[in-house]
Write a protein that holds these residues in place. Structure first.
Motif, PDB file in Angstrom:
ATOM      1  N   ASN A  51       0.768  -1.071   0.080  1.00  0.00           N
ATOM      2  CA  ASN A  51       0.006   0.055  -0.042  1.00  0.00           C
ATOM      3  C   ASN A  51       0.722   1.415  -0.162  1.00  0.00           C
ATOM      4  O   ASN A  51       0.405   2.254   0.206  1.00  0.00           O
ATOM      5  CB  ASN A  51      -0.947  -0.001   1.229  1.00  0.00           C
ATOM      6  CG  ASN A  51      -0.484   0.232   2.439  1.00  0.00           C
ATOM      7  OD1 ASN A  51       0.815  -0.147   2.557  1.00  0.00           O
ATOM      8  ND2 ASN A  51      -0.942   0.414   3.485  1.00  0.00           N
ATOM      9  N   ARG A  84      -3.600   3.855  -1.018  1.00  0.00           N
ATOM     10  CA  ARG A  84      -3.920   3.497   0.579  1.00  0.00           C
ATOM     11  C   ARG A  84      -5.716   3.778   0.701  1.00  0.00           C
ATOM     12  O   ARG A  84      -5.899   3.111   1.625  1.00  0.00           O
ATOM     13  CB  ARG A  84      -3.123   4.516   1.290  1.00  0.00           C
ATOM     14  CG  ARG A  84      -1.679   4.255   1.219  1.00  0.00           C
ATOM     15  CD  ARG A  84      -1.077   5.146   2.049  1.00  0.00           C
ATOM     16  NE  ARG A  84       0.410   5.322   1.680  1.00  0.00           N
ATOM     17  CZ  ARG A  84       1.119   6.516   1.440  1.00  0.00           C
ATOM     18  NH1 ARG A  84       0.505   7.724   2.038  1.00  0.00           N
ATOM     19  NH2 ARG A  84       2.411   6.584   1.198  1.00  0.00           N
ATOM     20  N   MET A  89      -5.038  -1.080   6.148  1.00  0.00           N
ATOM     21  CA  MET A  89      -3.816  -1.642   6.799  1.00  0.00           C
ATOM     22  C   MET A  89      -4.227  -1.631   8.287  1.00  0.00           C
ATOM     23  O   MET A  89      -4.719  -0.743   8.786  1.00  0.00           O
ATOM     24  CB  MET A  89      -2.519  -0.817   6.516  1.00  0.00           C
ATOM     25  CG  MET A  89      -1.158  -1.651   7.072  1.00  0.00           C
ATOM     26  SD  MET A  89       0.097  -1.113   6.221  1.00  0.00           S
ATOM     27  CE  MET A  89       1.306  -2.179   7.045  1.00  0.00           C
ATOM     28  N   PHE A  91      -2.202  -2.287  11.829  1.00  0.00           N
ATOM     29  CA  PHE A  91      -0.855  -2.733  12.472  1.00  0.00           C
ATOM     30  C   PHE A  91      -0.580  -3.293  13.585  1.00  0.00           C
ATOM     31  O   PHE A  91      -1.293  -4.193  14.116  1.00  0.00           O
ATOM     32  CB  PHE A  91      -0.255  -0.891  12.871  1.00  0.00           C
ATOM     33  CG  PHE A  91      -0.395  -0.253  11.703  1.00  0.00           C
ATOM     34  CD1 PHE A  91       0.626  -0.036  10.840  1.00  0.00           C
ATOM     35  CD2 PHE A  91      -1.372   0.617  11.223  1.00  0.00           C
ATOM     36  CE1 PHE A  91       0.755   1.149   9.771  1.00  0.00           C
ATOM     37  CE2 PHE A  91      -1.658   1.389  10.379  1.00  0.00           C
ATOM     38  CZ  PHE A  91      -0.461   1.547   9.408  1.00  0.00           C
ATOM     39  N   ALA A 163     -10.266   0.366   9.340  1.00  0.00           N
ATOM     40  CA  ALA A 163      -9.662   0.030   8.088  1.00  0.00           C
ATOM     41  C   ALA A 163     -11.150  -0.430   7.168  1.00  0.00           C
ATOM     42  O   ALA A 163     -10.981  -0.175   5.938  1.00  0.00           O
ATOM     43  CB  ALA A 163      -8.887  -1.066   8.222  1.00  0.00           C
TER      44      ALA A 163
END
Lengths: 259, 357
Positions: A51, A84, A89, A91, A163
């Protein structure tokens, strides 16, 4: 939703240091692909290049092609911000925005981008995303409370809700359970199983049991020694990787006879 | 807690774990009182003053505490107590001038802390009466202008340094010069502003804006440094979280990084204002003093509290006393303004800081 990702001869650099070399990989839509391998072998780096988060580090760059449903993500006229928005994403450490409520955290992707939406649309998005992240029942009565007041596992599911609220095509997860206890881990793993109905998921994990439990495909990254680039050794169906891998290194790693 | 603590410990405890005796809780205060009394006697006998008495008490108290503790409790506890005495002593020493200044200013300034002081200027006043309305207004206008100029420049510079500079040559140079600017004596800043406007508008120009420019030179480095430190402590994970949602960098800074640390930035700015609001030297050079109200910072001299206080004290008229009283009250008002700013800073930081519940 749920697009394929294809890497073709991808080389990833930190400045002049070649961190990952020659990755060729096809990730099928609506599958879960786990990336395993020893520390420092470049699996997170590879994930972050999907991304285009990788290039936020000064000097970091990528060579080769990376395609999302055939569209080159590193083309000259491609905006990394746009990439993106399609590839979400999650984490390693849960990172909800501390200034925002649970509600605002979920719609952060829209709010921060000043997307105009009606109250009912936002309400729907919040409920859909929180239900999608299996968090709705736990937080529906305190949506206006700060997101940082939740437990670690809840925070991580809040981050997943955040997300998926922007409806990405692909969801990247960078060791999403490494900071969580076994019960929260189980909740997230169940969630991954549900999410693959809609999304293409790529997950980096150090936990081989987790890879075996949640993924359809597993890619094994390895590194020959310090200072050498990491390489994708083998990518296959998860049950093949864990039962009869083609490479000796993979077999050594998954059976714990590594190094 | 009970007993003297001097009795022998139970013999079943192995030597390594065995605790030596301990002094009772009242011991430090008791030793201090005893030392003070004895030293008062010594001071009275030798005819020395309070200063020597305090000094002797401190030294003898430290020695007495260490010795007693060493005998009863052993070397480790004794060192612990000695360091406690030294740390407390340093704290008291640091507080003495603070309390003294506060006390003097309140005591002396109280005399004229009345309504007239806040409603009248010095126009047409030769002796008693009069006030510092003009000076209060001047201080607020000039400091306000300085803040309006230095906050945007300072905050944006800090944002550049932390978010965009990434240790480039330019950012390192800026950091270096900001450090240099922090050390500029305030009179130099005043002379700089004075010289600048002399070059632009001819010799002898004095008006509020020149003073604001001088204060800006002093304020920018403070704002830059404090904002920079605040931005640095925002975890990188939050920036990454925003980037991963497809939020452009400028929006990430504006809507994630700055709100996360808004309290800290606001506190830093308020403290920077508090720091420059009491500056005398640069305003003396650049703005001078006026006796009446002047609300236009771009025309003619203006009174400010520090300069008003300084002139009233340095060159009083006849009779002297009303001038001296006004000087003290001006100092008191200045201190109150700074105190209010500090309270505001705390409130802002509490209001903005991220909550967990």
């Amino acid at each position: 939703m749920g697009k394929s990702v294809e890497a073709k001869d991808l080389n990833i650099y930190y400045g002049s240091f070649l961190a990952v070399e020659g990755v060729n990989m096809t990730i099928k839509p609506k599958t879960v692909t786990a990336l395993i391998g020893p520390s420092g072998c470049g699996k997170s780096t590879f994930l972050r290049s999907i991304n285009r988060m990788h290039e936020n580090i000064p000097g970091a760059r990528v060579e080769g092609r990376l395609e999302l449903d055939g569209q080159d993500l590193y083309g000259a006229n491609v905006d990394p911000v746009g990439v993106r928005r399609q590839i979400g994403m999650v984490f390693q450490r849960p990172n909800p925005f501390p200034t925002m409520s649970i509600y605002d955290n979920v719609i952060a992707g829209m709010k921060l981008n000043n997307k105009k939406a009606s109250k009912s649309e936002l309400d729907d998005t919040v409920e859909r995303s929180l239900r999608g992240a299996n968090l709705w029942n736990e937080v529906k009565d305190r949506l206006e409370k700060p997101g940082s007041g939740l437990s670690g596992g809840q925070q991580q599911r809040l981050c997943i809700a955040r997300a998926i609220a922007v409806r990405p095509d692909v969801l990247l997860m960078d060791e999403p359970c490494s900071a969580l206890d076994p019960i929260s881990t189980l909740a997230i793993e169940d969630l991954i199983n549900e999410l693959k109905n809609d999304y293409t998921i790529v997950i980096v994990t150090h936990n081989m049991q987790q890879a075996a439990r949640v993924s359809d495909f597993t890619g094994f990254f390895n590194i020959e020694g310090t200072g050498k680039p990491g390489k994708l050794v083998e990518l296959d169906e998860t049950k093949t990787i864990f039962s009869q891998p083609k490479q000796k290194a993979t077999e050594d790693y998954v059976s714990g006879r590594f190094g | 807690m009970t007993g003297t603590g001097l009795e022998a410990p139970a013999s079943t405890t192995p030597a390594v774990l065995r605790r030596k005796g301990s002094l009772p809780r009242w011991a430090p205060l008791g030793i201090l009182a005893a030392t003070a009394v004895v030293m008062a006697g010594v001071a009275a006998a030798t005819g020395s003053g309070v200063g020597l008495w305090a000094f002797l008490t401190a030294v003898v108290y430290a020695v007495a505490t260490y010795t007693t503790s060493r005998v009863v409790e052993g070397a480790r506890k004794a060192a612990d107590r000695l360091v406690t005495v030294i740390v407390t002593g340093a704290f008291v020493l640091a507080m003495v001038p603070l309390v003294s200044v506060l006390w003097t200013v309140i005591a002396q300034g109280w005399e004229r802390f009345d309504v007239t002081f806040f409603t009248n200027s010095m126009r047409g006043i030769v002796g008693e009466g009069g006030g510092a309305l003009h000076a209060i207004q001047g201080t607020l206008i000039i400091t306000g202008l300085a803040a309006a100029m230095s906050i945007p420049v300072g905050v944006l510079t800090a944002i550049y340094l932390v978010e965009y500079g990434s240790n480039s040559k330019l950012s390192r140079a800026i950091t270096f010069f900001v450090d240099v600017m922090t050390g500029i004596p305030s009179i130099v800043a005043g002379l700089f502003a004075y010289a600048l406007f002399t070059l632009l508008l001819g010799p002898g120009v004095r008006f509020g804006f020149v003073g604001a420019v001088a204060l800006t030179v002093l304020m920018i480095p403070i704002v830059v440094r404090s904002t920079e430190e605040m931005l640095k402590i925002v975890p990188n994970e939050l920036r990454e979280a925003a980037f991963a949602l497809g939020v452009p960098k400028w929006r990430t800074i504006l809507k994630v990084v700055i709100p996360t640390t808004a309290g800290g930035i606001a506190t830093g700015i308020t403290l920077a204002i508090a720091r420059v609001i009491g500056e005398t030297a640069p305003l003396l050079v650049t703005v001078g003093l006026a006796t009446g109200v002047n609300l236009n910072p771009f025309d003619s001299r203006m009174a400010t509290l520090p300069v008003f206080s300084y002139y009233s004290y340095a060159t009083p008229g006849v009779p002297r006393d009303p001038f001296l009283d006004r000087a003290w009250t001006a100092a008191l008002v200045l201190m109150l303004i700074v105190m209010i700013l500090n309270v505001v800073a705390r409130l802002i930081s509490r209001y903005f800081s991220p909550k967990t519940r």
